[in-house]
Motif scaffolding. Structure first.
Motif, mmCIF file in Angstrom:
data_model
loop_
_atom_site.group_PDB
_atom_site.id
_atom_site.type_symbol
_atom_site.label_atom_id
_atom_site.label_comp_id
_atom_site.label_asym_id
_atom_site.label_seq_id
_atom_site.Cartn_x
_atom_site.Cartn_y
_atom_site.Cartn_z
ATOM 1 N N TYR A 89 11.874 -9.233 -3.544
ATOM 2 C CA TYR A 89 10.682 -10.000 -3.178
ATOM 3 C C TYR A 89 9.996 -9.379 -1.975
ATOM 4 O O TYR A 89 8.763 -9.380 -1.886
ATOM 5 N N GLY A 90 10.786 -8.868 -1.033
ATOM 6 C CA GLY A 90 10.197 -8.184 0.110
ATOM 7 C C GLY A 90 9.438 -6.947 -0.305
ATOM 8 O O GLY A 90 8.313 -6.701 0.153
ATOM 9 N N ILE A 91 10.042 -6.168 -1.209
ATOM 10 C CA ILE A 91 9.372 -4.965 -1.709
ATOM 11 C C ILE A 91 8.129 -5.344 -2.505
ATOM 12 O O ILE A 91 7.063 -4.740 -2.360
ATOM 13 N N GLY A 92 8.279 -6.379 -3.343
ATOM 14 C CA GLY A 92 7.134 -6.832 -4.133
ATOM 15 C C GLY A 92 5.982 -7.294 -3.258
ATOM 16 O O GLY A 92 4.817 -6.987 -3.530
ATOM 17 N N ALA A 93 6.296 -8.012 -2.195
ATOM 18 C CA ALA A 93 5.257 -8.491 -1.278
ATOM 19 C C ALA A 93 4.544 -7.320 -0.604
ATOM 20 O O ALA A 93 3.314 -7.330 -0.462
ATOM 21 N N LEU A 94 5.315 -6.300 -0.198
ATOM 22 C CA LEU A 94 4.697 -5.127 0.429
ATOM 23 C C LEU A 94 3.766 -4.409 -0.546
ATOM 24 O O LEU A 94 2.678 -3.957 -0.164
ATOM 25 N N ILE A 95 4.174 -4.309 -1.798
ATOM 26 C CA ILE A 95 3.329 -3.674 -2.819
ATOM 27 C C ILE A 95 2.043 -4.472 -3.005
ATOM 28 O O ILE A 95 0.938 -3.908 -3.072
ATOM 29 N N VAL A 96 2.198 -5.786 -3.100
ATOM 30 C CA VAL A 96 1.031 -6.657 -3.300
ATOM 31 C C VAL A 96 0.099 -6.601 -2.083
ATOM 32 O O VAL A 96 -1.131 -6.478 -2.225
ATOM 33 N N ILE A 97 0.670 -6.678 -0.889
ATOM 34 C CA ILE A 97 -0.142 -6.687 0.330
ATOM 35 C C ILE A 97 -0.908 -5.376 0.495
ATOM 36 O O ILE A 97 -2.117 -5.369 0.751
ATOM 37 N N TYR A 104 -8.709 -6.608 -2.256
ATOM 38 C CA TYR A 104 -9.292 -7.383 -3.356
ATOM 39 C C TYR A 104 -9.240 -8.881 -3.079
ATOM 40 O O TYR A 104 -9.481 -9.692 -3.988
ATOM 41 N N ARG A 105 -8.957 -9.278 -1.827
ATOM 42 C CA ARG A 105 -8.697 -10.690 -1.549
ATOM 43 C C ARG A 105 -9.888 -11.607 -1.792
ATOM 44 O O ARG A 105 -9.713 -12.822 -1.873
ATOM 45 N N ASP A 106 -11.073 -11.047 -1.942
ATOM 46 C CA ASP A 106 -12.236 -11.877 -2.259
ATOM 47 C C ASP A 106 -12.473 -11.992 -3.765
ATOM 48 O O ASP A 106 -13.419 -12.648 -4.202
ATOM 49 N N VAL A 130 -6.919 -10.006 -8.106
ATOM 50 C CA VAL A 130 -5.627 -10.169 -7.441
ATOM 51 C C VAL A 130 -4.576 -10.657 -8.434
ATOM 52 O O VAL A 130 -3.443 -10.145 -8.470
ATOM 53 N N PHE A 131 -4.953 -11.638 -9.264
ATOM 54 C CA PHE A 131 -4.010 -12.175 -10.241
ATOM 55 C C PHE A 131 -3.593 -11.106 -11.254
ATOM 56 O O PHE A 131 -2.402 -10.904 -11.509
ATOM 57 N N VAL A 132 -4.556 -10.433 -11.843
ATOM 58 C CA VAL A 132 -4.254 -9.441 -12.891
ATOM 59 C C VAL A 132 -3.451 -8.271 -12.328
ATOM 60 O O VAL A 132 -2.434 -7.856 -12.899
ATOM 61 N N LEU A 133 -3.896 -7.729 -11.199
ATOM 62 C CA LEU A 133 -3.181 -6.596 -10.611
ATOM 63 C C LEU A 133 -1.798 -7.022 -10.101
ATOM 64 O O LEU A 133 -0.837 -6.259 -10.219
ATOM 65 N N GLY A 134 -1.712 -8.228 -9.558
ATOM 66 C CA GLY A 134 -0.409 -8.744 -9.129
ATOM 67 C C GLY A 134 0.530 -8.895 -10.308
ATOM 68 O O GLY A 134 1.725 -8.565 -10.232
ATOM 69 N N PHE A 135 0.013 -9.412 -11.412
ATOM 70 C CA PHE A 135 0.761 -9.549 -12.664
ATOM 71 C C PHE A 135 1.340 -8.197 -13.078
ATOM 72 O O PHE A 135 2.527 -8.077 -13.423
ATOM 73 N N ILE A 136 0.510 -7.163 -13.047
ATOM 74 C CA ILE A 136 0.928 -5.826 -13.506
ATOM 75 C C ILE A 136 1.915 -5.183 -12.535
ATOM 76 O O ILE A 136 2.981 -4.690 -12.937
ATOM 77 N N LEU A 137 1.583 -5.195 -11.250
ATOM 78 C CA LEU A 137 2.423 -4.513 -10.262
ATOM 79 C C LEU A 137 3.813 -5.137 -10.151
ATOM 80 O O LEU A 137 4.820 -4.425 -10.088
ATOM 81 N N THR A 138 3.878 -6.463 -10.135
ATOM 82 C CA THR A 138 5.187 -7.120 -10.007
ATOM 83 C C THR A 138 6.017 -6.952 -11.286
ATOM 84 O O THR A 138 7.247 -6.874 -11.214
ATOM 85 N N PHE A 148 0.516 -15.486 -10.161
ATOM 86 C CA PHE A 148 0.064 -16.601 -9.314
ATOM 87 C C PHE A 148 0.646 -16.502 -7.904
ATOM 88 O O PHE A 148 -0.033 -16.838 -6.920
ATOM 89 N N LEU A 149 1.892 -16.033 -7.803
ATOM 90 C CA LEU A 149 2.491 -15.838 -6.484
ATOM 91 C C LEU A 149 1.729 -14.785 -5.679
ATOM 92 O O LEU A 149 1.527 -14.935 -4.474
ATOM 93 N N SER A 150 1.305 -13.730 -6.353
ATOM 94 C CA SER A 150 0.513 -12.685 -5.690
ATOM 95 C C SER A 150 -0.784 -13.270 -5.148
ATOM 96 O O SER A 150 -1.208 -12.970 -4.018
ATOM 97 N N LEU A 151 -1.396 -14.126 -5.952
ATOM 98 C CA LEU A 151 -2.630 -14.789 -5.542
ATOM 99 C C LEU A 151 -2.386 -15.675 -4.322
ATOM 100 O O LEU A 151 -3.173 -15.669 -3.359
ATOM 101 N N PHE A 152 -1.286 -16.412 -4.352
ATOM 102 C CA PHE A 152 -0.936 -17.293 -3.238
ATOM 103 C C PHE A 152 -0.677 -16.501 -1.954
ATOM 104 O O PHE A 152 -1.132 -16.876 -0.871
#
Length: 286
Positions: free
Chosen positions: A43-51, A57-59, A64-72, A115-119
């Protein structure tokens, strides 16, 4: 230093979420995760990748949702593959879920991670940045040193425990093969009954063999296939089986955290692995 802090913060938050989720599913308290401490590094690694990958893309919530879905999803698939290669075991299996890929990722989990990436990007990470800015840098530095040191020690202990688990499977395999050789000469039971009793545990079988009155021809036939006297061989097998029952907290924790873990080397090896799992997970039998 900031990104190392992010790693530990999100590893801890991920551990909380995983432990609560799995505890609810199993209806008992589960310390989820590869390590013993209260972190899930993936989860730490995943968060760093997402961040690092999605902060710009935070706006754009859809991006964020689609790319977060793919990356995670890529991270979870890669993690499952690496763990399988390193420890010759499948740690989780989504084969029964719809729209899964090799049982390593599935649509349901990937959607949740989206959704977690979005959050994280839209709500949580801005708060984390603000919180860290309010804490004294010396305090943060001391925390990091302690966190890194304990995580390294935890990792070493976990890897050692996994290696001893592998050794236990090898020992059980050797016991079973030796008992099959003896059975082939003595014919204690019919073959099907022998296999059934063997699955229940070698203890009774070893005691039965030790109590037998073996004639010289049978004994010599058995000794020809062994490097030591028959009684010594049985004593050795009994001692080895006793060592299989010796539990370690890390073994039990890992097997409770990943109840669907199985060996991927061979079907025969997985049978032995499942037997060891049941032996180690039982808190009262031995």
């Amino acid at each position: 230093m900031d990104y190392i802090l992010y790693f530990f913060i999100y590893s801890f938050l991920g551990w909380i979420c995983e432990s609560i989720y799995c505890s609810c599913l199993q209806k008992k308290i589960v310390n989820r995760g590869f390590l013993n401490g209260p972190i899930c590094p993936v989860y730490g690694i995943g968060a760093l990748i997402v961040i690092t990958g999605l902060w710009s893309y935070r706006d754009n919530m859809m991006a964020v949702f689609v790319l977060g879905f793919i990356l995670t999803s890529i991270l979870e698939y890669a993690t499952a593959t690496v763990l399988e290669k390193l420890f010759h075991a499948k740690w989780w299996d989504y084969s029964n879920y719809k729209f899964n890929i090799h049982g390593k990722v599935c649509l349901l989990n990937s959607t949740m991670f989206g959704f977690l990436s979005l959050f994280v990007i839209e709500i949580l990470h801005p708060s984390v940045i603000d919180l860290l800015s309010r804490i004294n840098s010396t305090v943060l530095y001391v925390f990091l040193v302690l966190a890194v040191a304990t995580t390294i020690a935890d990792l070493a202990a976990t890897v050692k425990a996994l290696n001893t688990l592998t050794v236990k499977v090898d020992v059980l395999y050797n016991i079973v093969e030796d008992m099959k050789k003896i059975h082939a000469k003595l014919k204690l039971y019919e073959d099907e009954e022998f296999i059934r009793r063997l699955k229940q545990g070698p203890d009774e079988m070893i005691e039965r063999m030790k109590a037998l009155k073996i004639n010289e021809v049978q004994l010599q036939s058995i000794l020809d296939e062994m490097d030591m006297a028959f009684d010594e061989k049985l004593d050795e097998m009994q001692l080895k089986f006793k060592s299989l029952k010796e539990k370690a907290y890390i073994h039990r924790r890992l097997l409770n955290a990943f109840p669907n873990m199985r060996s991927i080397k061979s079907k025969k090896r997985d049978v032995h692995f499942q037997y060891i799992k049941n032996l180690l997970k039982d808190k009262t039998k031995y």
